[in-house]
Motif scaffolding. Structure first.
Motif, PDB file in Angstrom:
ATOM      1  N   ASN A 164      41.473  38.240  37.592  1.00 30.30           N
ATOM      2  CA  ASN A 164      41.233  39.073  37.976  1.00 30.30           C
ATOM      3  C   ASN A 164      41.208  40.209  37.819  1.00 30.30           C
ATOM      4  O   ASN A 164      42.881  40.474  38.456  1.00 30.30           O
ATOM      5  N   LEU A 166      42.310  42.656  39.121  1.00 29.99           N
ATOM      6  CA  LEU A 166      42.919  43.938  40.340  1.00 29.99           C
ATOM      7  C   LEU A 166      44.444  42.666  39.658  1.00 29.99           C
ATOM      8  O   LEU A 166      45.730  43.295  40.309  1.00 29.99           O
ATOM      9  N   TRP A 231      52.063  47.951  45.930  1.00 28.54           N
ATOM     10  CA  TRP A 231      50.440  46.974  45.435  1.00 28.54           C
ATOM     11  C   TRP A 231      49.854  47.822  45.580  1.00 28.54           C
ATOM     12  O   TRP A 231      48.564  48.938  44.627  1.00 28.54           O
ATOM     13  N   LEU A 236      44.171  49.721  44.434  1.00 25.96           N
ATOM     14  CA  LEU A 236      43.293  49.498  44.279  1.00 25.96           C
ATOM     15  C   LEU A 236      41.989  50.690  44.527  1.00 25.96           C
ATOM     16  O   LEU A 236      41.851  50.960  44.727  1.00 25.96           O
ATOM     17  N   TRP A 238      43.168  53.597  46.309  1.00 26.51           N
ATOM     18  CA  TRP A 238      42.181  54.801  47.548  1.00 26.51           C
ATOM     19  C   TRP A 238      43.250  55.186  47.511  1.00 26.51           C
ATOM     20  O   TRP A 238      43.262  55.969  48.733  1.00 26.51           O
ATOM     21  N   LEU A 301      37.210  35.048  57.499  1.00 26.36           N
ATOM     22  CA  LEU A 301      37.472  36.921  57.967  1.00 26.36           C
ATOM     23  C   LEU A 301      36.471  37.802  56.389  1.00 26.36           C
ATOM     24  O   LEU A 301      36.929  37.677  55.773  1.00 26.36           O
ATOM     25  N   THR A 302      36.122  38.742  57.136  1.00 26.66           N
ATOM     26  CA  THR A 302      35.118  39.662  55.718  1.00 26.66           C
ATOM     27  C   THR A 302      37.335  40.216  55.693  1.00 26.66           C
ATOM     28  O   THR A 302      37.595  40.844  56.604  1.00 26.66           O
ATOM     29  N   SER A 303      37.349  40.371  54.270  1.00 29.31           N
ATOM     30  CA  SER A 303      38.498  40.703  53.718  1.00 29.31           C
ATOM     31  C   SER A 303      38.681  41.458  52.770  1.00 29.31           C
ATOM     32  O   SER A 303      38.029  41.187  51.412  1.00 29.31           O
ATOM     33  N   VAL A 304      39.214  42.661  52.421  1.00 30.07           N
ATOM     34  CA  VAL A 304      39.469  43.776  51.163  1.00 30.07           C
ATOM     35  C   VAL A 304      40.629  42.297  50.271  1.00 30.07           C
ATOM     36  O   VAL A 304      39.912  42.294  48.714  1.00 30.07           O
ATOM     37  N   HIS A 305      41.198  41.515  50.966  1.00 27.15           N
ATOM     38  CA  HIS A 305      41.288  40.177  49.316  1.00 27.15           C
ATOM     39  C   HIS A 305      40.794  39.243  49.517  1.00 27.15           C
ATOM     40  O   HIS A 305      41.760  38.052  48.629  1.00 27.15           O
ATOM     41  N   ALA A 306      39.642  39.093  50.032  1.00 27.31           N
ATOM     42  CA  ALA A 306      38.855  37.924  50.272  1.00 27.31           C
ATOM     43  C   ALA A 306      38.429  36.992  49.309  1.00 27.31           C
ATOM     44  O   ALA A 306      37.721  38.017  48.488  1.00 27.31           O
ATOM     45  N   PHE A 307      38.460  36.083  48.449  1.00 23.39           N
ATOM     46  CA  PHE A 307      37.618  35.691  47.168  1.00 23.39           C
ATOM     47  C   PHE A 307      37.592  34.361  47.546  1.00 23.39           C
ATOM     48  O   PHE A 307      37.197  34.506  48.687  1.00 23.39           O
ATOM     49  N   ALA A 308      36.503  34.180  46.392  1.00 26.81           N
ATOM     50  CA  ALA A 308      35.577  33.304  46.833  1.00 26.81           C
ATOM     51  C   ALA A 308      36.133  31.720  47.263  1.00 26.81           C
ATOM     52  O   ALA A 308      37.023  31.828  46.847  1.00 26.81           O
ATOM     53  N   SER A 387      33.521  43.539  63.615  1.00 25.47           N
ATOM     54  CA  SER A 387      34.554  44.015  62.459  1.00 25.47           C
ATOM     55  C   SER A 387      35.566  44.822  63.677  1.00 25.47           C
ATOM     56  O   SER A 387      34.767  45.546  64.591  1.00 25.47           O
TER      57      SER A 387
ATOM     58  N   ASN B  35      32.940  47.581  65.488  1.00 28.58           N
ATOM     59  CA  ASN B  35      31.808  47.839  64.852  1.00 28.58           C
ATOM     60  C   ASN B  35      31.172  46.596  65.103  1.00 28.58           C
ATOM     61  O   ASN B  35      31.424  45.557  64.289  1.00 28.58           O
ATOM     62  N   ALA B 122      34.793  47.427  49.668  1.00 27.56           N
ATOM     63  CA  ALA B 122      35.058  46.905  48.570  1.00 27.56           C
ATOM     64  C   ALA B 122      35.125  45.635  48.701  1.00 27.56           C
ATOM     65  O   ALA B 122      36.011  45.101  49.248  1.00 27.56           O
ATOM     66  N   HIS B 124      36.959  42.044  46.315  1.00 34.00           N
ATOM     67  CA  HIS B 124      38.052  41.863  45.180  1.00 34.00           C
ATOM     68  C   HIS B 124      37.286  41.179  44.009  1.00 34.00           C
ATOM     69  O   HIS B 124      37.616  41.049  42.917  1.00 34.00           O
ATOM     70  N   ASP B 125      36.598  40.552  44.094  1.00 33.00           N
ATOM     71  CA  ASP B 125      36.074  39.861  43.448  1.00 33.00           C
ATOM     72  C   ASP B 125      34.598  39.337  43.491  1.00 33.00           C
ATOM     73  O   ASP B 125      33.522  39.688  44.292  1.00 33.00           O
ATOM     74  N   TYR B 128      32.456  37.127  45.218  1.00 35.27           N
ATOM     75  CA  TYR B 128      32.828  36.934  47.033  1.00 35.27           C
ATOM     76  C   TYR B 128      31.249  37.891  47.340  1.00 35.27           C
ATOM     77  O   TYR B 128      31.163  38.386  46.921  1.00 35.27           O
TER      78      TYR B 128
END
Lengths: 647, 143
Positions: A164, A166, A231, A236, A238, A301-308, A387, B35, B122, B124-125, B128
């Motif tokens: 990946n 990132l 990091w 990321l 932003w 959990l829904t997370s910007v870090h969550a991978f498949a 959330s 939310n 966004a 990461h993958d 996903y």
């Protein structure tokens, strides 16, 4: 050589067998009072460690040699990937990061075995045996649900799908190992606590053994979190440094609990109070590490870090979590009632101030835990998908943390048992006045904001109180300042350094939120824009070829007072193997401000959406983290832990 | 009162007060900052409130992304294959935003039933899928 991945898998199976034997034999030996069985603990630990490490090395070799017949390698690497990323890709996915987890656990266990001669004869083996139980569980988890050695035969792919993008970054080479050193290191304090419950030796000595281990783990966790934040900041694209994302929270919770544990271990060791609370805290800290692993790895959990992710793994690790936490709490319930504290303490003693520390840190941990798990609870009762946003965490976390930092100034100068009110007053009136005055002075140059003003005053208060305490300890008529300064123990300087680190981070946080300018603009070549007192001129983009990507590089000249101070080159990369877009921000770092530019999307023609940030003092946030880490290590290296303690 | 008992009572009282204050703070902050997620079908049925921050998501409809020429305004449609919702956003979309991909946006519904997004999340993958979107698609399919 073609058989190498099978060898790796086989080594891992053997490691699990040895871990299982380690979990059983010394424990049986303890209850049967059999010295021979007890003495097996050390060699078993070493064998388990060597097998696990060998298996880890085998996986790294598979990556280095581009063995795409291995499913995990083909999913996380590519022949064009630079070699250092190939090696760090070992922990770029789920299977490998668990292998890293267990490898670090066995390394901690081996280190403990090396040092176990300082422990009484029966304690060392029981502690190692507890680590053996944890290792067995996690090795089984890897082998049954997430083996990194599965093959894709006979249809082996020609090339891998790549790491990946990132994760193709120096921050991600070192962030996971440091974070795991911390997470997993708390297993040692946990094992000491469980061993103390099993053997019934709940006197202050277990706290003494656990202290340096806890300090070192905490230092690594601090570094890991700081690296992760750094990091996220530049990778990321932003420019935020903390998002209250479930995965970040997952690392913050053991850190908060671990911080509480360090302080309560100190009280238990020095004064023999809070005994059962400290045991409970050790259990909680490691449980939160496990919970963190579960949250990251289960994808609930829904997370910007969550991978498949794969739900069967979530179920397995949840079961593991329930068994480990459940049985330790059960053991605690059986044993803790026998503990009686004989020593009492006064309301103004240092014990009380550290009790406040523990209460506030526990509350902070619980509020983060609640915010993180609330969506799960909501969903479990079928109330809908929700959330919990960053505003919740900011609103709850910051006032409690500020309160904690006020007390951080006071506790170090309080005396054990009882502190005279006159002493506290004599020491603290000047720092309090100075902090208020200095903060007010700074805000005469800036728009007044009561909350930021108070926060800044509190940060200054902490710094001044640290200095005041040090001066009080070194100023003397009989010896020179230098002589007395050298006599102060290392753990004292460790504490001071860590506390100053908190102040430095806090100052960073305050200035970033107070004095940063963030703009998102549409820019065509030749356009100029002014942000803060800097002028940014967009010259256009040029095409660049990387080893495994192609990129558009934006060229931006920065002017300060009409003088060209920098050319910044943010990139928009397209990684070929995954056809994935990546924003590579351009940074112009500085001690008091960062310039931060990232490319958004290409709009009409040659125009781009561009983010331009000027961030004040943002580096201080991570600098504070480094100071805290250094403080933790310094305290752990204090001479007093070197002495052998009697049985 | 006995001095030891008095001291113990003081400690317990302090702990309870601090916990009560923290609980109050938590309850207040939670009530302000939760939310809820609504699927396109729920929004079409009028279940979602207006002018309250919510989350909505689904698959980004092919060829639905419209950009303004002179600003950073962008609009697109998301669908659960039963209904669609229009989302308007001003700013830079995340790298992994693509047509045909599952996304979640946070924002407020206006009178036209358009979500004015403050944030497009966004991932990461690329494999996903946000769990909310998976759930919404399954529910829509079952109808």
């Amino acid at each position: 050589m073609i058989m190498l991945p099978e060898v790796g898998h086989y080594l891992l199976i053997l490691a699990m067998m040895f871990a299982f034997v380690l979990a059983v034999l010394p424990m049986v030996g303890y209850f049967k009072r059999n010295a021979i069985l007890l003495s097996t603990a050390k060699p078993l630990t070493y064998v388990m460690t060597i097998l696990t490490c060998a298996s880890f090395v085998v996986l790294a070799i598979a990556f280095a040699q581009d063995d795409f017949s291995v499913l995990y390698v083909s999913q996380n690497s590519n022949s064009l990937l630079p070699i250092w990323y190939k090696v760090s890709a070992v922990w770029g996915g789920h299977e490998g990061s668990l292998l890293l987890w267990i490898t670090i656990l066995t390394l901690w266990a081996a280190l403990l075995a090396l040092k176990s001669h300082t422990l009484p004869n029966s304690t060392g083996p029981v502690v190692l045996s507890v680590l053996g139980i944890i290792a067995t569980g996690f090795l089984a988890f890897i082998l049954f649900t997430s083996s990194p050695f599965l093959r894709l035969l006979p249809d082996q792919p020609v090339d891998g799908v790549d790491l990946n993008p990132l994760l193709q970054d120096i921050g991600l080479i070192i962030h996971p190992p440091m974070l795991y050193m911390g997470y997993v290191g708390f297993s040692v304090a946990f094992a000491f606590a469980i061993a103390a419950l099993i053997t019934g030796n709940l006197n202050a000595s277990w706290a003494r053994w656990a202290r340096p281990w806890t300090n070192v783990s905490w230092a690594f966790l601090t570094l890991g979190i700081a690296l992760g934040s750094w990091w996220a900041y530049y990778e990321l694209g932003w420019g935020g440094w903390w998002f209250w994302d479930p995965v970040e929270n997952a690392s913050l919770m053991p850190w908060l609990a671990g911080t509480a544990l360090i302080h309560s271990l100190a009280v238990t060791e020095k004064r023999g109070v809070f005994k059962s609370w400290t045991v409970l805290l050790a259990i909680f800290t490691f449980s939160l590490s496990l919970l963190g692993t579960f949250l990251v790895r289960s994808g609930v959990l829904t997370s910007v870090h969550a991978f498949a992710s794969d739900p069967t793994r979530g179920v397995f690790i949840l079961a593991l979590l329930v068994i480990i936490i459940g049985s330790s709490l059960f053991l605690y319930a059986l044993r803790a009632s026998q503990v009686k504290s004989k020593v009492s303490f006064g309301l103004t003693g240092r014990e009380s101030w550290l009790l406040i520390n523990n209460i506030l840190l526990t509350i902070l941990t619980l509020t983060v835990l609640l915010g993180t798990l609330y969506p799960l609870i909501f969903d479990a009762f079928d109330l809908g998908k929700i959330s919990v946003g960053a505003p919740y965490f900011n609103a709850v976390f910051s006032p409690i943390a500020l309160l904690l930092i006020i007390f951080m100034g006071i506790a170090p100068l309080a005396k054990w048992h009882n502190t005279k009110g006159s002493l506290l007053w004599r020491m603290s009136w000047l720092p309090a006045i100075l902090a208020t005055a200095l903060s007010s002075l700074v805000f005469t140059f800036h728009d007044f904001d009561a909350y930021l003003w108070l926060s800044f005053a509190i940060a200054l208060w902490l710094v001044l109180m640290c200095v005041r305490d040090w001066l009080d300890k070194v100023l003397s008529t009989r010896q020179s300042l230098w002589q007395r300064a050298c006599k102060l123990p290392r753990h004292y300087y460790g504490m001071q350094l860590a506390h100053l680190g908190v102040a430095v981070s806090l100052i960073g946080v305050i200035f970033v939120s107070m004095n940063s300018t963030e703009t998102i603009v549409r820019m065509a070549p030749g356009d100029r824009v002014t942000v803060a007192h800097y002028d940014f001129e967009f010259l256009g983009t040029r095409h660049v070829e990387g080893p495994n990507y192609t990129a558009d590089t934006g060229i931006i000249n920065v002017y300060e007072n009409g003088e060209n101070i920098a050319q910044m080159l943010p990139q928009k990369r397209l990684y070929q193997a995954r056809q994935q877009m990546m924003t590579e921000a351009a940074l112009n770092p500085g001690f008091t401000r960062d310039l931060y530019i990232s490319l958004g999307e290409r709009l009409e023609g040659d125009a781009w959406g561009i983010r331009i940030y000027v961030k004040s003092f943002v580096r201080w946030i991570w600098l504070g983290g480094l100071l805290m880490m250094a403080g933790g290590l310094l305290a752990a290296w204090d001479k007093r832990y070197r002495r052998k303690t009697g049985a | 009162m006995h001095p030891v008992r008095k001291k113990r009572m003081t400690i317990i009282a302090v702990i309870l007060t601090v916990f009560a204050a923290a609980t109050g703070l938590v309850m207040y902050a939670l009530s302000q900052n939760i939310n809820l997620f609504y699927s396109p079908t729920q929004i079409a049925a009028g279940e979602a409130p207006q002018n309250v921050t919510i989350r909505a998501g689904g698959m980004v409809v092919d060829n639905s992304v419209e950009r303004k020429k002179d600003s950073l305004d962008v609009a697109f449609m998301v669908t659960d294959y039963q209904h669609t919702v229009r989302i308007e956003y001003s700013g830079i979309l995340p790298d992994l935003f693509r047509e045909g991909q599952g996304i979640v946006a946070q924002g407020k519904l206006d009178g036209r039933g358009v979500l004015i997004a403050s944030e497009v999340l966004a991932k990461h993958d690329e494999e996903y899928m946000p769990p909310e979107v998976t759930d919404a698609l399954e529910k829509a399919k079952a109808q």
